[in-house]
Motif scaffolding. Structure first.
Motif, short mmCIF file in Angstrom:
data_model
loop_
_atom_site.label_atom_id
_atom_site.label_comp_id
_atom_site.label_asym_id
_atom_site.label_seq_id
_atom_site.Cartn_x
_atom_site.Cartn_y
_atom_site.Cartn_z
N THR A 177 1.08 -1.15 0.07
CA THR A 177 -0.04 0.04 0.12
C THR A 177 0.96 1.37 -0.05
O THR A 177 0.60 2.31 -0.87
CB THR A 177 -0.89 0.01 1.17
N LEU A 178 1.66 1.46 0.76
CA LEU A 178 2.73 2.48 1.01
C LEU A 178 3.24 2.88 -0.44
O LEU A 178 3.20 4.02 -0.82
CB LEU A 178 3.69 2.54 2.09
N GLU A 179 4.05 2.26 -0.92
CA GLU A 179 4.68 2.38 -2.08
C GLU A 179 3.62 2.58 -3.46
O GLU A 179 3.71 3.66 -4.22
CB GLU A 179 5.54 1.39 -2.56
N ALA A 180 2.63 2.11 -3.32
CA ALA A 180 1.67 2.05 -4.32
C ALA A 180 0.85 3.32 -4.40
O ALA A 180 0.50 4.10 -5.37
CB ALA A 180 0.52 0.86 -4.35
N LEU A 181 0.57 3.84 -3.17
CA LEU A 181 -0.12 5.23 -3.02
C LEU A 181 0.87 6.26 -3.11
O LEU A 181 0.23 7.51 -3.43
CB LEU A 181 -0.85 5.17 -1.63
N ASP A 182 2.11 6.09 -2.94
CA ASP A 182 2.99 7.39 -2.54
C ASP A 182 3.11 8.11 -3.91
O ASP A 182 3.54 8.92 -4.14
CB ASP A 182 4.22 6.79 -1.88
N GLN A 183 3.09 6.87 -5.20
CA GLN A 183 3.12 7.54 -6.43
C GLN A 183 2.22 8.67 -6.72
O GLN A 183 2.27 9.30 -7.79
CB GLN A 183 3.03 6.44 -7.50
N PHE A 184 1.03 8.80 -6.04
CA PHE A 184 -0.09 9.81 -6.15
C PHE A 184 0.02 11.03 -5.18
O PHE A 184 -0.81 11.96 -5.23
CB PHE A 184 -1.29 9.04 -6.29
N THR A 185 1.17 11.07 -4.42
CA THR A 185 1.16 12.06 -3.55
C THR A 185 2.35 13.06 -3.44
O THR A 185 3.56 12.39 -3.96
CB THR A 185 1.00 11.51 -1.78
N PRO A 186 2.46 14.31 -3.31
CA PRO A 186 3.46 14.94 -3.10
C PRO A 186 4.41 14.81 -2.03
O PRO A 186 4.02 14.40 -1.11
CB PRO A 186 2.92 16.59 -3.36
N PRO A 187 5.78 15.22 -2.48
CA PRO A 187 6.71 15.22 -1.08
C PRO A 187 6.03 16.07 0.01
O PRO A 187 5.61 17.02 -0.07
CB PRO A 187 7.98 15.84 -1.62
N GLY A 188 6.28 15.41 1.40
CA GLY A 188 5.73 16.04 2.46
C GLY A 188 4.40 15.41 2.82
O GLY A 188 3.96 15.90 3.94
N ARG A 189 3.66 15.33 1.89
CA ARG A 189 2.19 14.51 2.09
C ARG A 189 2.07 13.39 1.76
O ARG A 189 0.84 12.79 1.25
CB ARG A 189 1.33 15.47 1.26
N GLU A 458 -6.15 15.36 -1.99
CA GLU A 458 -4.75 15.39 -2.02
C GLU A 458 -3.92 14.55 -3.06
O GLU A 458 -2.70 14.94 -3.14
CB GLU A 458 -4.22 15.28 -0.33
N TYR A 459 -4.47 13.57 -3.63
CA TYR A 459 -3.93 12.70 -4.46
C TYR A 459 -3.71 13.46 -5.77
O TYR A 459 -4.63 14.30 -6.08
CB TYR A 459 -4.64 11.42 -4.81
N PHE A 460 -2.89 13.38 -6.50
CA PHE A 460 -2.78 13.94 -7.82
C PHE A 460 -2.52 12.88 -8.82
O PHE A 460 -1.72 11.74 -8.66
CB PHE A 460 -1.83 14.91 -8.13
N TYR A 461 -3.10 13.02 -10.07
CA TYR A 461 -3.21 11.59 -10.99
C TYR A 461 -2.36 12.37 -12.48
O TYR A 461 -2.59 13.48 -12.76
CB TYR A 461 -4.54 11.30 -11.44
#
Length: 461
Positions: A177-189, A458-461
């Protein structure tokens, strides 16, 4: 490359229920579970480690008729919960919430319950691949699919599979989950900033112990609050089959004795301690304190070695944080412990895992995943608000605070339901008024889904 409609990562209650619902709605569904061995299971299965108690209204949250749950899953019917403070006790014989189940709740065999959920998923047509884990997940946001982004899963055996929708249900360790979702979030969030396991989890330890019949309390759960340091750290006792009970505890990960401002206030710490005790030592001290005057604990209350994960003992992480939204715009839903729905107050999460899994599976199968974040909030939002509000209130409690709280609630109980408690606030005194005011204030602060710590926008695509 193999292609499916819905791929599910993790075979616990959230994953199994997602698989059952997705397959029942006609989607080609595959579930991956790396599998772990247990002393009380013949084959690999999900990491079925939990204190495994079920309250009456939790069954309704799971969206099950209590009569359909197999008899061999249930250990003991419960009539009450007992909370033990350093110098006070509180007994609750009702949850105060309307429920179809006729008693306070029950304890259950977690592995058998998980296996039953797997059977339901398999009977619905899901492909359950226990023993095969997922190494990584890559999302193609610009896929040519008319249904939007697609996903490539790389499996533990090196094979790859493409899925239109993914349900991440890999529990509080969140390996994927962590790595899979981190691709959609900016640094610091990033999701890791919110749900990194050492910061967002507690560690739990439990032992299966055989009790003398005269000590075995078959109809109640028992918790000791204010006996050990740490936010929502406490021992428990859950009755199992026969006269076997699970005696366990939860505590924060990485806490040191130097972090405890007043170690002498805690009954399970000793003046000679130069570090915090291990889980096993905490349990030994608890049993000695409760029964050591009349019983030889190791002889008369022995560990039952053919239970649990390893010779009658289990150690496992429990998510203890607030939940996150899912990046549904990427055709991904996160369910259960992986999304942080487990209560930070009492660490109970099976019921919300089942319900979020059911919702995720159904919506993925019907191409409606964009509504997932709204639907799960309607289904379990009240439960989340209750739990995070209580967790906030007790976060800094020390032993004396638990005694005061139990005395106040004892005075407030009245007929036992929530409305009676509210009606007796005045007669119970200023302490009751303050406690209820603090609770209502925190609940109000979390209204409209504000308990979510990482929101969908807060996710970006």
């Amino acid at each position: 490359m193999e292609r499916v409609d819905v791929a599910i990562v993790g075979g616990g209650p959230a994953g199994a229920c997602a698989a059952e619902r997705a397959a029942a709605h006609g989607a080609e569904t595959v579930l991956f579970e790396q599998g772990v061995p247990r002393e009380d299971r013949d084959e690999l299965g999900p990491d079925s480690t939990d204190a495994a108690g079920m309250l009456d209204y939790w069954i309704d949250i799971m969206d099950f008729d209590h009569r359909e749950i197999p008899d061999d899953v249930i250990h003991q019917e419960l009539d009450a919960t007992e909370f033990v403070g350093p110098s006070s006790r509180l007994e609750l014989s009702t949850t105060g919430i309307d429920a179809d189940y006729p008693r306070f709740g029950y304890t259950f065999h977690r592995a058998r319950m998980d296996d039953w959920l797997h059977e339901r998923a398999s009977d619905a047509g899901a492909d359950l691949r226990v023993g095969t884990g997922v190494k990584s997940l890559e999302t193609d946001l610009r896929a040519a699919s008319p249904k939007g982004p697609t996903h490539t899963l790389t499996l533990s055996d090196g094979a790859q599979l493409e899925a239109q929708y993914v349900v991440l249900a890999d529990g509080p360790q969140r390996r994927i989950t962590l790595e899979a979702l981190d691709q959609f979030t900016p640094p610091g969030r990033s999701v890791s900033d919110h749900l990194s396991p050492p910061e967002a989890n507690h560690i739990a330890y439990q032992e299966y112990r055989e009790f003398p019949p005269e000590l075995f309390e078959e109809d109640r759960l028992k918790f000791w609050w204010g006996y050990m340091p740490g936010e929502t750290a406490y021992p428990w006792m859950f009755p199992n089959d026969g006269t076997v009970a699970r005696v366990g505890l939860t505590m924060p990960i990485g806490m040191d004795l130097e972090d405890v401002p007043n170690p002498g206030a805690y009954a399970l710490l000793e003046p000679t301690d130069d570090q915090l005790p291990s889980g096993a030592e905490y349990i030994r001290r608890l049993l000695e304190r409760e029964y050591g005057d009349e019983y030889d604990v190791e002889e008369d209350i022995p560990i039952v070695e053919d239970r649990g994960k390893s010779k009658g003992t289990e150690t496992y992480p429990i998510s203890s944080t607030r939940p996150i939204d899912s990046p549904v715009g990427a055709n991904i839903a996160v369910a259960g412990g992986a999304m942080g729905t487990t209560s930070a107050f009492h660490e109970g999460g099976y019921h919300v895992a089942v319900r979020t899994g059911k919702i995720a599976g159904r919506l993925a199968a019907t191409d409606s995943l964009e509504s997932y974040n709204d639907v799960w909030k309607r289904a379990i939002g009240d439960e989340i608000v209750r739990n995070v509000a209580f967790a906030d209130i007790v976060a800094d409690y020390e032993p004396d605070d638990w005694d005061r709280a139990f005395e106040i609630v004892t005075d407030m109980q009245g007929s036992g339901d929530e409305n009676a408690i509210l009606e007796r606030t005045y007669s119970a005194g200023i302490g009751a008024t303050k406690l209820l005011t603090a609770y209502k204030k925190r609940k109000f602060g979390y209204r409209d889904g504000r308990y979510v710590q990482l929101t969908e926008d807060e996710y970006f695509y």
